[in-house]
Write a protein that holds these residues in place. Sequence first.
Motif, short mmCIF file in Angstrom:
data_model
loop_
_atom_site.label_atom_id
_atom_site.label_comp_id
_atom_site.label_asym_id
_atom_site.label_seq_id
_atom_site.Cartn_x
_atom_site.Cartn_y
_atom_site.Cartn_z
N TYR A 129 -33.55 -1.70 -4.55
CA TYR A 129 -34.27 -0.57 -5.08
C TYR A 129 -34.09 0.56 -4.11
N THR A 130 -33.19 0.44 -2.88
CA THR A 130 -33.00 1.63 -2.10
C THR A 130 -32.82 2.54 -2.40
N GLU A 131 -31.89 3.01 -3.38
CA GLU A 131 -31.66 4.33 -4.19
C GLU A 131 -32.91 5.07 -4.78
N ILE A 132 -33.81 4.48 -4.88
CA ILE A 132 -35.05 5.20 -5.60
C ILE A 132 -35.50 6.43 -4.93
N TYR A 133 -35.29 6.47 -3.73
CA TYR A 133 -35.70 7.81 -3.03
C TYR A 133 -34.89 9.00 -3.21
N ASN A 134 -33.59 8.51 -3.13
CA ASN A 134 -32.53 9.73 -3.78
C ASN A 134 -32.52 10.03 -5.44
N ILE A 135 -32.99 9.11 -6.17
CA ILE A 135 -33.22 9.40 -7.35
C ILE A 135 -34.44 10.45 -7.63
N HIS A 136 -35.10 9.84 -6.89
CA HIS A 136 -36.55 10.98 -7.18
C HIS A 136 -36.08 12.16 -6.60
N ALA A 137 -35.31 12.46 -5.34
CA ALA A 137 -35.21 13.61 -5.00
C ALA A 137 -34.30 14.36 -5.78
N TYR A 138 -33.36 13.96 -6.58
CA TYR A 138 -32.48 14.32 -7.49
C TYR A 138 -33.12 15.15 -8.47
N PHE A 139 -34.18 14.45 -9.37
CA PHE A 139 -34.93 14.99 -10.26
C PHE A 139 -36.11 15.72 -9.94
N SER A 140 -36.68 15.49 -8.79
CA SER A 140 -38.02 16.04 -8.46
C SER A 140 -37.83 17.05 -7.27
N GLY A 141 -36.63 17.11 -6.63
CA GLY A 141 -36.40 17.83 -5.46
C GLY A 141 -36.71 17.08 -4.21
N PRO A 142 -36.77 17.51 -2.90
CA PRO A 142 -37.18 16.98 -1.78
C PRO A 142 -38.56 17.07 -1.56
N SER A 143 -39.07 15.79 -0.94
CA SER A 143 -40.62 15.87 -0.75
C SER A 143 -40.86 16.53 0.40
N LYS A 144 -42.29 16.59 0.79
CA LYS A 144 -42.68 17.44 1.77
C LYS A 144 -42.22 16.92 3.19
N SER A 145 -42.36 15.60 3.27
CA SER A 145 -41.74 15.02 4.62
C SER A 145 -40.16 15.14 4.90
N THR A 146 -39.57 15.43 3.81
CA THR A 146 -37.95 15.48 3.65
C THR A 146 -37.68 17.16 4.14
N LEU A 147 -38.67 17.97 3.52
CA LEU A 147 -38.34 19.38 3.98
C LEU A 147 -38.74 19.40 5.55
N GLY A 148 -39.76 18.80 5.74
CA GLY A 148 -40.19 18.73 7.25
C GLY A 148 -39.04 18.53 8.25
N ALA A 149 -38.65 17.09 7.80
CA ALA A 149 -37.50 16.68 8.52
C ALA A 149 -36.29 17.80 8.84
N ALA A 150 -36.02 18.40 7.59
CA ALA A 150 -34.82 19.13 7.52
C ALA A 150 -35.14 20.53 8.15
N ASN A 151 -36.44 20.75 8.48
CA ASN A 151 -36.83 22.10 9.02
C ASN A 151 -36.63 23.12 7.73
N LEU A 152 -36.85 23.00 6.59
CA LEU A 152 -36.74 23.67 5.69
C LEU A 152 -38.02 24.07 4.68
N THR A 153 -38.95 23.78 5.27
CA THR A 153 -40.40 24.02 4.61
C THR A 153 -40.75 25.31 4.19
N SER A 154 -40.42 26.33 5.20
CA SER A 154 -40.78 27.86 4.94
C SER A 154 -39.86 28.47 3.99
N SER A 155 -38.48 28.06 4.19
CA SER A 155 -37.64 28.65 3.31
C SER A 155 -37.97 28.06 1.97
N TYR A 156 -38.20 26.84 1.72
CA TYR A 156 -38.40 26.40 0.11
C TYR A 156 -39.82 27.06 -0.25
N ASP A 157 -40.72 27.10 0.68
CA ASP A 157 -42.02 27.49 0.04
C ASP A 157 -41.90 29.13 -0.09
N THR A 158 -41.11 29.91 0.44
CA THR A 158 -41.07 31.49 0.58
C THR A 158 -40.03 32.25 -0.19
#
Length: 555
Positions: A468-497
């Motif tokens: 089941y481990t690939e399920i997180y990347n399946i979700h990221a591909y179809f629905s985009g990075p989650s809030k916690s993923t954006l936070g870990a990548a320091n991309l929250t503001s760029s994604y939001d604005t």
Amino acid sequence: MEDAEEKYRNLLAKQSTSLSAAVDEYKKRYKRDPPRGFDSWWSFSQENNVKLVDEYDLLMEDMEPFWSLSGEELRRRALQVAQLPSIHLVRINAGKAEDADIEKLSKDTEHGHRSKGFRRLLQKFVHKLPDMDLPINGKAEGRILIPWEHQNYPNITQHNTSESLVGANISPDWQGQGSVWEAFRRTCPPGSSSRRLYSSYRNPLSEASKVLIGAGPSAGDDFKFSETLDADFDFCQYPWAHYSQGHFFSDWRTIPALYPVFSPAKARGFSDIKIPSHYYHGQNKRYTYGWEADDLEPKEVDDMEVPWEEKSDAIFWRGATTGGGSTPSGFAPSYQRHRFLRMANENNNANRTIVHADHSAGTKYVSTTVPAGKLNQDIMDVAFVSAVGDYPGGEEALRKDHRFGDAVPLGKHWAYKYLVDLDGMSYSGRFMAFMASDSAVLKATVYEEYFSDWLQPWLHYIPLSSSYTEIYNIHAYFSGPSKSTLGAANLTSSYDTTKPRSNEGDKQLRRIARAGKQWRKTVGRTVDMEAYVYRLCLEYARLVADDRDSMNFTF
């Protein structure tokens, strides 16, 4: 996904369009004439717009071993195996089908729902069938595990079936006198790892085993997508992986000889003959999409269906702790549902590697390490709703290790874009309901069913590995990075604005959901199940005949 669509389009395009073409295709594939009644079956298929008229290879594989038996011997074995509890004999006699009253070797606790469902599929054409007896498995689990030696040597026809089936004090469950895994090991080739005692009992917590059963995630596993399901996984070569699948711990005794037992699904190594599950047709509040209490046919759109734009992006699953028996006991934590629930737990302290789009400087893809617990909070809505069976430390330990929630009606699932379909004691009885919905199905299974060759992964559903481990990347591909993923990548503001998130992945996910629903309406219909059973009965009628050549179809 593009390859999957092309493969399925080509499969549809190459199907026979006339009886003579279908006969030629049959002879080409199976090196013999079709069975008597093939022309009537063809007419039935054409009248009901059956799409895949040539795709019966899996059925023929199920039937092939029985050519080694005479018709008389096969008839004897059908009657004999029906003496076992949880096997019900459907008898076709003078154009009618009924459950035959067979004296049992011990008390039968099953109610015959599967044999009733099988008889329901016979109704439209039973008057055209020869007399025959068909033993229907009352259990979800497979029953037939034939040792390799008996499968591969001519003396299989001389094997004393009486000893294996009705010997002294044979009980319907193991009672400490063996296990499914021990029986399965004997189906493997003599030189395989599973036949070596040490290899077959390898520590399930070893590093190599962890990778196979999903207990030890790595970045490579997180982004390794499955092309198909794990029904072909070779437990003979990787015996330590058997700890990850509950069917090897079933309490029900298997049968070590070639008997005709018709079952709703089978795992690799089993010799049951597949039939459609009774959960897939008729009406059942827990298993039918569009269930209607007073109607014979379900609604095309369920009352609780939700428009795609209003569905949640979360991954949804609810179910009981079923997944295996207790023979031997103590291994429930490694069963498929338990592993998935622990992986998806908010208290999971592992890390996951997510590959996702970064729009802060054009569109590129980056890799981000994210705490699994935070990811689970973002995208997972999974829980057990009831506790069944034994668990080390009892129910208190079970509830401590896994999330529990309230039971929900089947229609609650339609509020989510992602529906996970997991094996239970055997196959998942909700699969057809999920496919009929407007949601996308993520399926993980080690079972083969009657329709396995009729579905195309990555077109009609998304296949999941048993880890089941690939399920997180399946979700990221179809629905985009989650809030916690954006936070870990320091991309929250760029994604939001800075730039809007692309909805291309969501369109592709919806395409899978629609393709699955269309498959259910065109290939997974009840009448397609009837066509399958019709064909199966013609093949079996020839096998049980004394003069098989007289049961061939020729122009």
